[in-house]
Design a protein around this motif. Sequence first.
Motif, PDB file in Angstrom:
ATOM      1  N   UNK A 281      11.943 -16.645 -40.776  1.00 47.39           N
ATOM      2  CA  UNK A 281      11.806 -17.564 -41.912  1.00 47.39           C
ATOM      3  C   UNK A 281      10.857 -16.989 -42.959  1.00 47.39           C
ATOM      4  N   UNK A 282       9.781 -16.345 -42.502  1.00 49.95           N
ATOM      5  CA  UNK A 282       8.793 -15.788 -43.427  1.00 49.95           C
ATOM      6  C   UNK A 282       9.377 -14.628 -44.220  1.00 49.95           C
ATOM      7  N   UNK A 345      11.929 -28.523 -43.699  1.00 48.52           N
ATOM      8  CA  UNK A 345      12.293 -29.619 -42.797  1.00 48.52           C
ATOM      9  C   UNK A 345      12.278 -29.107 -41.368  1.00 48.52           C
ATOM     10  N   UNK A 346      11.584 -29.845 -40.505  1.00 57.09           N
ATOM     11  CA  UNK A 346      11.562 -29.487 -39.086  1.00 57.09           C
ATOM     12  C   UNK A 346      11.300 -30.738 -38.247  1.00 57.09           C
ATOM     13  N   UNK A 347      12.125 -30.911 -37.242  1.00 57.64           N
ATOM     14  CA  UNK A 347      11.942 -31.994 -36.268  1.00 57.64           C
ATOM     15  C   UNK A 347      11.778 -33.355 -36.936  1.00 57.64           C
ATOM     16  N   UNK A 427      15.069 -24.970 -43.704  1.00 57.81           N
ATOM     17  CA  UNK A 427      15.165 -25.808 -42.505  1.00 57.81           C
ATOM     18  C   UNK A 427      14.871 -24.957 -41.282  1.00 57.81           C
ATOM     19  N   UNK A 428      13.880 -25.369 -40.503  1.00 59.92           N
ATOM     20  CA  UNK A 428      13.583 -24.749 -39.218  1.00 59.92           C
ATOM     21  C   UNK A 428      14.324 -25.546 -38.157  1.00 59.92           C
ATOM     22  N   UNK A 469      17.730 -20.754 -37.442  1.00 62.01           N
ATOM     23  CA  UNK A 469      17.892 -21.289 -36.105  1.00 62.01           C
ATOM     24  C   UNK A 469      16.684 -21.018 -35.229  1.00 62.01           C
ATOM     25  N   UNK A 470      16.627 -21.704 -34.097  1.00 60.69           N
ATOM     26  CA  UNK A 470      15.501 -21.555 -33.181  1.00 60.69           C
ATOM     27  C   UNK A 470      15.384 -20.134 -32.676  1.00 60.69           C
ATOM     28  N   UNK A 471      16.512 -19.434 -32.577  1.00 58.70           N
ATOM     29  CA  UNK A 471      16.501 -18.036 -32.138  1.00 58.70           C
ATOM     30  C   UNK A 471      16.548 -17.065 -33.319  1.00 58.70           C
TER      31      UNK A 471
END
Length: 779
Positions: A281-282, A345-347, A427-428, A469-471
């Motif tokens: 993301x960074x 946006x996260x969780x 979005x995370x 995505x999470x991965x």
Amino acid sequence: MAEAHSAVAFGFAIDHEGVHINYDTEILHVILHSGVRNWRRGVQRAVNTLKCGVFPASLRSLALSVGAYNGIYLARDVYDIKLGSIDPSFGLIDVLRKHIPVEEPIQTVICCTVTGFAAWFGVFIFMKYTLRTLFLYKGWMYEARGRGRSVSWTSKFWFAAVRLLTMFQKPMLYSYQNAMPKLPLPALNDTMTRYLRSVRPLVDDENYARMEKLSVEFKNGIGRKLQRYLFLKSWWSNNYVTDWWEEFVYLRGRSPIMVNSNFYGTDAILIHPTHIQAARAANVTHCAFLFRRLIDRQKLSPIMVQNTVPLCSYQYERTFNTTRTPGKTTDRLVHFDDSTHIAVYHAGRWFKVPTYYKARLLSPRELQTQFERILSSEAKPDNGEEMLGALTAGERAHWAETRNKHFTSGINRKSLEAIERAAFVLVLDQEEYRYDENDPSELDRFGRAMLHGKGYDRWFDKSFTVVVGKNARIGFNAEHGWADAPIMGHLWEWTMASDIFENGYDAEGNCTGEMTIDPPVPTKLNWDLNQDAQVAIDTSYRVAEALLNDVDLRLYMHKAYGKGFMKGCRLSPDAYIQMSLQLAYYRDAGKFNLTYEASMTRLFRDGRTETVRPCTIESSAWVLAMEDKSTDNAERIALLRKACVQHQRGYQDAMVGRGIDRHLFCLYVISKYLEVDSPFLSEVLSEPWRLSTSQTPHGQTDKMDLSKNPNCISAGGGFGPVADDGYGVSYIIAGEDTIFFHISSKKSSPVTDSPRFARQIEKSLSDVRTLFESAAQKK
């Protein structure tokens, strides 16, 4: 704590000893640097605007012209140099001296400066309008290139003239804008002829005769009046299509933009540079801001066709800091001048994340710290916050009403502005996305996540939303009103190339580099959403949920062959695929239908898109020959070549302003303004596009050498179906041996099935290959 610290950053107190001023030096430094940054951006933009305004001349040539005249005449006066009968100013300086009553040498300097500017300005105007005139020529578009083919002398001379005029100054992003010609208005009779030819394979003799009659009545009746009004608009505006296309096709639509309008893009699925979500993301965020800097400073080179002809760059202006705001009858595109933060946006929670500190863009490692803080945050979503994004996914009028009722004051307005004023949304995701060669459903799930997510975890109004995505798989969802897919594709390709080849990751998968500061802490946005607001959010979500549950999406990766084989057949790869799609659709539906392929008109100022109609008399003849077992392969190949040539001609016509559909669309808009009914236009504009196609462009940046790194190409992107009983097909020719197809339809339709259509595409591509291989074996 950050909010409390800011609240007491400046204050003063009065007591018997006097006035005491308390202030936070750090905050004042931030304010100072912010002001300096804005001042620098303003000056730089003004200079760049001036540079672009004088292209193809340059400010350096202006200085040279003024300096040359001053040097010649000052030398003559000082050293008494005789110029004889040669006067570079043709007597202008002597005339000016009579009207400028100041002493020497100031008089000479002023007169020479004015003369030098006048001479330079005359040359500049000549070059500018000569270049604009040259760009009107489009004959080069229709000349075949390649082995055994030659370019006409007219085109050779034209290419040489254009290159000669533009060789003196390196173009900036918007340098060519003032030299680009206007989109020409086709003759009404030509459009009618092309339209009737395009529908001939779609209707029987009786209906074709009826359409012929309607077209003649229109052409000889109200069509003439509408054409005159449209001619006036084409003369007055930069582009007679673009403003109406943006307004009526995008902004006035009241149905949800999720699936129906927004499009998506995916990761380079064959490589996976890191599995750390915050690091990816960074890097992507940092690269995106570098791309924005190139746009702001106009250091991004314009896209050039044949390294000579520019494409219009105006759509880049709204890539960042742009949002679509809802209205009761029509939406608006709002572009903010600058933004130093993104919305994350996260969780179920929304955060405002600063990306600059003291006028400096945070490094990837510093941005990674920002995202790690969000991922580890234990803050809970406010009531209604988790599904807030559903408002942007539902009906537009409902969103406008809800916005006016609940988001015009207080903390809701402040938090909403933080999202809308952000450079973009990130979005995370809490889901992982994979590519498994043995499980196609994984790629389908990835595509669905980018197209619509859960219906509430994207901000569909934003110019684009980056999804991580999470991965650490990445993708994006983009709003369509502000620009077309090639602009977003350019940003995405540039960002991925910079992410993989320049920024990179260390051995553990973290961003490279060191932290030089402790970056500002992300701020969680607060919301005060009462029961009525939460009901409105839920109403939008129900609409979005029904829409996304009806999407049937299939991502098909064709690995049997790619561009290399198609070019070996001496056919255009795009025409080859379009003909294969025609064959696949006929086998799937048992009939021909109106087919849409997106082309572009960016060879003209403010150009956007035009429609190519791949279902032609020639393509249908070839498809029927493929299904007729009595037809031999030699005849089939001859018919395919003829169909591809006709398709190429239609594509070229669309690019040079000789398309059908935008012309008819504008005539229809004028008829509505005049409140006149046209049976012909009403029928034409109501015809459904049951097969809507588009090729995803790539190779728009030189940062990625796909010949050396073929696995780095993106898997492309896609869009939702245009017709309730049709298919949306996007494809990307990913190198020499791979083609990705993104196929969408609606589950509620009894006549469509995306996996089935993918199998039909696979079979069609295989059959065409067999066709050429069999012919080669016979030879």
